[in-house]
Design an enzyme around this catalytic site. Structure first.
Site, PDB file in Angstrom:
ATOM      1  N   ASN A 240       5.771   5.649   2.726  1.00  0.00           N
ATOM      2  CA  ASN A 240       5.566   5.280   4.129  1.00  0.00           C
ATOM      3  C   ASN A 240       4.598   4.108   4.282  1.00  0.00           C
ATOM      4  O   ASN A 240       4.477   3.555   5.368  1.00  0.00           O
ATOM      5  CB  ASN A 240       5.062   6.477   4.949  1.00  0.00           C
ATOM      6  CG  ASN A 240       6.211   7.287   5.527  1.00  0.00           C
ATOM      7  OD1 ASN A 240       7.359   6.830   5.527  1.00  0.00           O
ATOM      8  ND2 ASN A 240       5.916   8.472   6.013  1.00  0.00           N
ATOM      9  N   TYR A 241       3.910   3.749   3.206  1.00  0.00           N
ATOM     10  CA  TYR A 241       3.104   2.528   3.207  1.00  0.00           C
ATOM     11  C   TYR A 241       3.796   1.543   2.266  1.00  0.00           C
ATOM     12  O   TYR A 241       3.211   1.023   1.317  1.00  0.00           O
ATOM     13  CB  TYR A 241       1.676   2.811   2.740  1.00  0.00           C
ATOM     14  CG  TYR A 241       0.869   3.749   3.628  1.00  0.00           C
ATOM     15  CD1 TYR A 241       1.206   3.948   4.965  1.00  0.00           C
ATOM     16  CD2 TYR A 241      -0.252   4.415   3.140  1.00  0.00           C
ATOM     17  CE1 TYR A 241       0.460   4.797   5.777  1.00  0.00           C
ATOM     18  CE2 TYR A 241      -1.008   5.256   3.952  1.00  0.00           C
ATOM     19  CZ  TYR A 241      -0.642   5.451   5.266  1.00  0.00           C
ATOM     20  OH  TYR A 241      -1.388   6.280   6.069  1.00  0.00           O
ATOM     21  N   ASN A 242       5.075   1.335   2.498  1.00  0.00           N
ATOM     22  CA  ASN A 242       5.878   0.557   1.553  1.00  0.00           C
ATOM     23  C   ASN A 242       5.348  -0.864   1.393  1.00  0.00           C
ATOM     24  O   ASN A 242       4.807  -1.453   2.316  1.00  0.00           O
ATOM     25  CB  ASN A 242       7.372   0.595   1.923  1.00  0.00           C
ATOM     26  CG  ASN A 242       7.645   0.156   3.339  1.00  0.00           C
ATOM     27  OD1 ASN A 242       6.758   0.100   4.165  1.00  0.00           O
ATOM     28  ND2 ASN A 242       8.882  -0.174   3.632  1.00  0.00           N
TER      29      ASN A 242
ATOM     30  N   TYR B 276       2.470   5.316  -1.626  1.00  0.00           N
ATOM     31  CA  TYR B 276       3.094   6.161  -0.597  1.00  0.00           C
ATOM     32  C   TYR B 276       4.253   5.383   0.010  1.00  0.00           C
ATOM     33  O   TYR B 276       4.054   4.272   0.503  1.00  0.00           O
ATOM     34  CB  TYR B 276       2.028   6.513   0.448  1.00  0.00           C
ATOM     35  CG  TYR B 276       2.479   7.378   1.603  1.00  0.00           C
ATOM     36  CD1 TYR B 276       3.500   8.317   1.470  1.00  0.00           C
ATOM     37  CD2 TYR B 276       1.844   7.277   2.832  1.00  0.00           C
ATOM     38  CE1 TYR B 276       3.887   9.113   2.539  1.00  0.00           C
ATOM     39  CE2 TYR B 276       2.212   8.088   3.910  1.00  0.00           C
ATOM     40  CZ  TYR B 276       3.234   8.991   3.762  1.00  0.00           C
ATOM     41  OH  TYR B 276       3.603   9.775   4.821  1.00  0.00           O
TER      42      TYR B 276
ATOM     43  N   TYR C  46       1.960  12.808   6.727  1.00  0.00           N
ATOM     44  CA  TYR C  46       0.788  13.677   6.701  1.00  0.00           C
ATOM     45  C   TYR C  46      -0.073  13.421   7.943  1.00  0.00           C
ATOM     46  O   TYR C  46      -0.012  12.356   8.546  1.00  0.00           O
ATOM     47  CB  TYR C  46      -0.061  13.394   5.447  1.00  0.00           C
ATOM     48  CG  TYR C  46      -0.777  12.073   5.576  1.00  0.00           C
ATOM     49  CD1 TYR C  46      -2.050  12.023   6.144  1.00  0.00           C
ATOM     50  CD2 TYR C  46      -0.178  10.871   5.227  1.00  0.00           C
ATOM     51  CE1 TYR C  46      -2.700  10.812   6.348  1.00  0.00           C
ATOM     52  CE2 TYR C  46      -0.821   9.660   5.422  1.00  0.00           C
ATOM     53  CZ  TYR C  46      -2.072   9.640   5.981  1.00  0.00           C
ATOM     54  OH  TYR C  46      -2.692   8.446   6.195  1.00  0.00           O
TER      55      TYR C  46
END
Ligand SMILES: Cc1cc2nc3c(=O)[nH]c(=O)nc-3n(C[C@H](O)[C@H](O)[C@H](O)COP(=O)(O)OP(=O)(O)OC[C@H]3O[C@@H](n4cnc5c(N)ncnc54)[C@H](O)[C@@H]3O)c2cc1C
Ligand SMILES: *[C@@H]1O[C@H](CO)[C@@H](O)[C@H](O)[C@H]1NC(C)=O
Ligand SMILES: *[C@@H]1O[C@H](CO)[C@@H](O)[C@H](O)[C@H]1NC(C)=O
Ligand SMILES: *[C@@H]1O[C@H](CO)[C@@H](O)[C@H](O)[C@H]1NC(C)=O
Ligand SMILES: *[C@@H]1O[C@H](CO)[C@@H](O)[C@H](O)[C@H]1NC(C)=O
Ligand SMILES: *[C@@H]1O[C@H](CO)[C@@H](O)[C@H](O)[C@H]1NC(C)=O
Ligand SMILES: *[C@@H]1O[C@H](CO)[C@@H](O)[C@H](O)[C@H]1NC(C)=O
Ligand SMILES: *[C@@H]1O[C@H](CO)[C@@H](O)[C@H](O)[C@H]1NC(C)=O
Ligand SMILES: *[C@@H]1O[C@H](CO)[C@@H](O)[C@H](O)[C@H]1NC(C)=O
Ligand SMILES: *[C@@H]1O[C@H](CO)[C@@H](O)[C@H](O)[C@H]1NC(C)=O
Ligand SMILES: *[C@@H]1O[C@H](CO)[C@@H](O)[C@H](O)[C@H]1NC(C)=O
Ligand SMILES: *[C@@H]1O[C@H](CO)[C@@H](O)[C@H](O)[C@H]1NC(C)=O
Length: 548
Positions: A483-485, A481, A194
């Site tokens: 992508n924020y693993n 999220y 995003y």
């Protein structure tokens, strides 16, 4: 493919191999280097020029290549396993050779594009199982067709490179992705992705037209030959469970030549609490052309009422697809609490807005578009991060408790970002892409702590912040999220069957009901679980074995 060579050329090949091997990697005769058979296989599958892009730990450049795209210094010098071999392919066929040879030699693969993975899983492993690092840095060509409003990008391209080449082709085209120029476009798209255009144009993954990958058999597939279910999975489900992305074809969107931006800061003493309360519901309902986020950090201020002089600073940061006068009217009408002045807003070109948003610590400086191409332009920050999604506004009491948490750490040691959703994001079904958290979300929360000083204490602190937020954020399951693993959510076993209960825990946090569909795709395309890491999607059969 060279697999069917005659025995005579095999002999020739061995000679070529031996000479190039000894030039590149000087191991003593007694020393056994486990990557050796793999490198031999690569030369056989490809040709000897591949040796120019293969690095063993004994090669002088190994460390430099390894560290160049290691973007979170928290994961440098850790107890993680590093690659047996690094390969930086210059052609698609070399990627195919790496996939085939890794399997033949019982090596796993980690694929790295931008290297910003929050847990360093693209280049290091918590498992004691040797792996090859497939570093896509040389496959990063970007070509833009302004007439067709498309761009074709190599997997290794950074956001900065993508934005730069779009800018060179047109001042009014954009790709709706994220804000930090050295982030890899591939990792970002693979998890959804995003940015400032999300409320008008959706996520990066919504704007993918096609993708080329190498599958577990070493074959190249595109959207048509892979089927819609795999194409769906690659747009938010984390590509590293499914194959190796070679390139993407992207849809570009229109932006005005001139846009408006501002960044104003307020402290607790300046009534920041009375601003954040309405912000939570107002920002997601503004016109879709407005991106208004808030960054919060602990800081020192001479207006602080505390003996330690600490306070929390809120920075309201905005990009508007239109003129400054309009943005001023919109904010003044809907969120007068933040006290925005017309003079706080600047009209800038789209590329300037990208640079100031994209390089966000450099808002007041003057980077040039060419800086977007520089992979060393931005300093890498050591941090541990987490995320949440908020669907009901946090109460005043909850916000005050949040300030108390933030004031526990030193100035500059933490950043929280509230990123409002709404706009077109309310129009996506949960199953549109694997990323599920759009319709009805007020905002996403990103939280990070700097990995400096007593790091044990920092880890305890961010876990306690996460614990504090529990009553205020999404539940059943609590969302995160991809992508924020975050490995705190759980990990697959290193070997043997996947513990399905564990995988489901983090799998549902990232993907909610889309998790089972991802398991189905994984089962079809990689049933033996070759593309595997700490938080990869498990195939169904193995999942069931340990479930019973
Ligand atoms: C400073 C910073 C700013 C950020 N800003 C945003 C933002 O604005 N918006 C947003 O959505 N996210 C943002 N992120 C998160 C970012 O999207 C993820 O960290 C993303 O995974 C990074 O992609 P990468 O290519 O740099 O990472 P990598 O570490 O290279 O890869 C990340 C994951 O993708 C896999 N992967 C990489 N390349 C391939 C490939 N070719 N084929 C298959 N799998 C592959 C890796 O194996 C790994 O699992 C930000 C992160 C940071 C650190
Ligand atoms: C070796 O392989 C590369 C691609 O991987 C190719 O570009 C090159 O032409 C090949 N060289 C020979 C001699 O076949
Ligand atoms: C390996 O190391 C040698 C020097 O030791 C260097 O010349 C070479 O470029 C390195 N990299 C590769 C891929 O061979
Ligand atoms: C990693 O650590 C080494 C040794 O401390 C250091 O020299 C190097 O600069 C670090 N690299 C990165 C990318 O943090
Ligand atoms: C690389 O991109 C440029 C434009 O940015 C284009 O002209 C060129 O054809 C591309 N090369 C390849 C090999 O795709
Ligand atoms: C760009 O797209 C247009 C319209 O789709 C097409 O006619 C043209 O051939 C494309 N140009 C290139 C260089 O591919
Ligand atoms: C904060 O709000 C109070 C009450 O609304 C008001 O009296 C005060 O002037 C405000 N302070 C600042 C710094 O704006
Ligand atoms: C606080 O600091 C600002 C600059 O940071 C300065 O302008 C102001 O005078 C200071 N106020 C007090 C009360 O010291
Ligand atoms: C807080 O600020 C005051 C005035 O600026 C200063 O005298 C004092 O030493 C500071 N306290 C701390 C703990 O830094
Ligand atoms: C906004 O300003 C704050 C405080 O000066 C700064 O920390 C932040 O990085 C800026 N944000 C952007 C997007 O420039
Ligand atoms: C979004 O949520 C609202 C309220 O629950 C619902 O009425 C609407 O149908 C949903 N839209 C989509 C696209 O799912
Ligand atoms: C670091 O913090 C931990 C947890 O708060 C504490 O137990 C430990 O003693 C600290 N270590 C040092 C060196 O201060």
């Amino acid at each position: 493919m060279k697999a069917a060579r005659a025995p005579t050329s095999l002999t020739h090949f061995s000679l070529v191999f031996l000479s190039s091997f000894h030039l590149l990697f000087s191991f003593s005769a007694a020393e056994h280097y486990p990557g050796q058979a793999f490198i031999q296989c690569l030369i056989f599958q490809s040709n000897d020029s591949i040796a120019n892009v293969v690095y063993s730990p004994n090669n002088a450049s190994y460390e430099q290549i390894y560290e160049f795209s290691l973007r979170n210094p928290r994961l440098n010098n850790s107890n993680r396993l590093q690659p047996q071999v690094i390969v930086t392919p210059v052609s698609e066929s070399q990627v195919q050779a790496v996939v085939r040879c890794a399997q033949q030699n019982h090596l796993r693969i980690r694929t790295r594009s931008g290297g910003h993975d929050f847990e360093g899983l693209s280049y290091s492993s918590t498992y004691d199982i040797p792996f090859v690092l497939l570093d896509m840095i040389n496959l990063r060509n970007v070509s833009v067709n302004a007439t067709a409003r498309t761009a074709t990008i190599g997997a290794g391209a950074t956001l900065g490179e993508v934005y730069y080449w779009i800018y060179r082709a047109s001042g009014t085209l954009a790709f709706p992705a994220g804000v930090w120029s050295t982030v890899g476009a591939t990792g970002l798209i693979c998890g959804g992705g995003y940015g400032v255009l999300r409320r008008k144009y959706g996520f990066a993954a919504d704007n993918v037209l096609n993708v080329r990958i190498v599958d577990v058999y070493g074959n190249i597939l595109d959207r048509e030959s892979m089927g819609e279910d795999l194409f769906w999975a690659l747009r938010g489900g984390g590509c590293s469970s499914f194959g190796v992305v070679l390139s993407w074809e992207l849809n570009l969107v229109e932006v005005p030549e001139t846009v408006a931006i501002f960044n104003i800061s307020r402290t607790l003493e300046q009534n920041a609490t009375q601003m954040i309360l309405p912000f939570q519901t107002v920002a997601r309902n503004l016109p879709v052309e407005v991106d208004l986020r808030v960054l919060m950090s602990t800081t020192i201020s001479n207006t602080s009422v505390r003996p330690d002089n600490k306070t929390v600073r809120l920075s309201f940061t905005s990009t508007y697809l239109g003129p400054a006068d309009e943005l001023y009217k919109i904010i003044d009408k809907n969120l007068p609490e933040i006290g925005l002045l017309r003079s706080d807003i600047q009209d800038v070109s789209w590329i300037q807005a990208i640079m100031q948003g994209s390089f966000f610590p450099l808002f007041d400086e003057a980077p040039t578009p060419e800086d977007l191409l520089d992979r060393t332009f931005l300093a890498d920050i050591p941090f541990k991060g987490k995320s949440d999604f908020v669907r009901e506004p946090i109460s005043e009491q909850g916000i005050n408790g949040l300030w108390d948490k933030l004031l526990e750490v030193g100035p500059g040691e933490t950043t929280l970002v509230f990123t409002p959703y709404g706009g077109v994001l309310d129009e996506y079904l949960e199953s549109a892409i694997p990323f599920p958290n759009r319709n009805g979300t007020l905002y996403m929360v990103y939280m990070r702590v700097l990995w400096v000083g007593n790091t044990t204490q920092k880890l305890e602190w961010i876990r306690s912040l996460y614990g504090y937020l529990r009553p205020y954020v999404s539940r059943n399951p609590r969302r995160a999220y991809y992508n924020y693993n975050d490995l705190d959510l759980g990990m697959n076993n290193a070997r043997g069957p996947i513990n399905y209960i564990t995988a489901r825990r983090w799998g549902r946090s990232y993907f909610n009901n889309n998790f089972m569909r991802l398991v189905g795709v994984k089962t079809r395309v990689d049933p033996l679980n070759f593309f595997r890491h700490e938080q990869s999607i498990p195939p169904f059969s193995l999942a069931m074995v340990s479930d019973m």
